[in-house]
Design an enzyme around this catalytic site. Sequence first.
Site, mmCIF file in Angstrom:
data_model
loop_
_atom_site.group_PDB
_atom_site.id
_atom_site.type_symbol
_atom_site.label_atom_id
_atom_site.label_comp_id
_atom_site.label_asym_id
_atom_site.label_seq_id
_atom_site.Cartn_x
_atom_site.Cartn_y
_atom_site.Cartn_z
ATOM 1 N N HIS A 43 0.826 -1.211 0.000
ATOM 2 C CA HIS A 43 0.000 0.000 0.000
ATOM 3 C C HIS A 43 0.858 1.258 0.000
ATOM 4 O O HIS A 43 2.058 1.203 0.249
ATOM 5 C CB HIS A 43 -0.966 0.014 1.198
ATOM 6 C CG HIS A 43 -0.286 0.055 2.535
ATOM 7 N ND1 HIS A 43 0.013 -1.067 3.272
ATOM 8 C CD2 HIS A 43 0.167 1.100 3.280
ATOM 9 C CE1 HIS A 43 0.598 -0.728 4.410
ATOM 10 N NE2 HIS A 43 0.718 0.586 4.431
ATOM 11 N N HIS A 100 4.204 7.337 3.437
ATOM 12 C CA HIS A 100 5.114 6.203 3.304
ATOM 13 C C HIS A 100 4.663 5.260 2.184
ATOM 14 O O HIS A 100 3.543 5.376 1.689
ATOM 15 C CB HIS A 100 5.246 5.430 4.623
ATOM 16 C CG HIS A 100 3.987 4.755 5.081
ATOM 17 N ND1 HIS A 100 3.065 5.349 5.918
ATOM 18 C CD2 HIS A 100 3.479 3.519 4.816
ATOM 19 C CE1 HIS A 100 2.067 4.514 6.153
ATOM 20 N NE2 HIS A 100 2.281 3.389 5.481
ATOM 21 N N GLU A 145 7.849 1.430 4.751
ATOM 22 C CA GLU A 145 7.305 0.449 5.682
ATOM 23 C C GLU A 145 7.554 -0.931 5.082
ATOM 24 O O GLU A 145 7.274 -1.153 3.902
ATOM 25 C CB GLU A 145 5.797 0.684 5.877
ATOM 26 C CG GLU A 145 5.127 -0.346 6.787
ATOM 27 C CD GLU A 145 3.619 -0.093 6.955
ATOM 28 O OE1 GLU A 145 3.058 0.775 6.263
ATOM 29 O OE2 GLU A 145 3.012 -0.802 7.777
HETATM 30 CO CO CO Z 1 1.241 1.661 6.143
#
Ligand code: CO
Length: 137
Positions: free
Chosen positions: A7, A80, A129
Amino acid sequence: MIGRMNHIGIAVPSIEAAMETYRTLYGASEFTQPFDMPAQGVRVGFVNLPNTQIELIEPLGDTSPILNFLEKNPRGGQHHVCFEVADIHEAKAEMERRGAKVLGEPRLGAHGTLVIFVHPKDSNGVLIELMETPKDH
Ligand code: CO
């Protein structure tokens, strides 16, 4: 090595308002019910797209780690990018061996698997991440 992009995280002042933008301006039609993650100081909701998700992140509480970001970017902004890895503890050890700055210990992410964050200075200014691939994938 990183795998699938899971994502893109976007910090927003209001998840509902941001979802409305993705609905009315971009025609997105699949949204998850936003939920609180008190331990991380954020509220999270996802826009489901055919090949990935957009993670909308709203501050929760007055010590939320994204408050500073939203002060600098009052309308919200890209926060992120998240890639999947097979094993989060291996990934953390390997990233540190390669000289990257891993921020904190593995913790439970919004998908219920462990995640770590790598400092933006190690990745062209982008906070990365890394998330352990959910077992049902
Ligand atoms: Co995230």
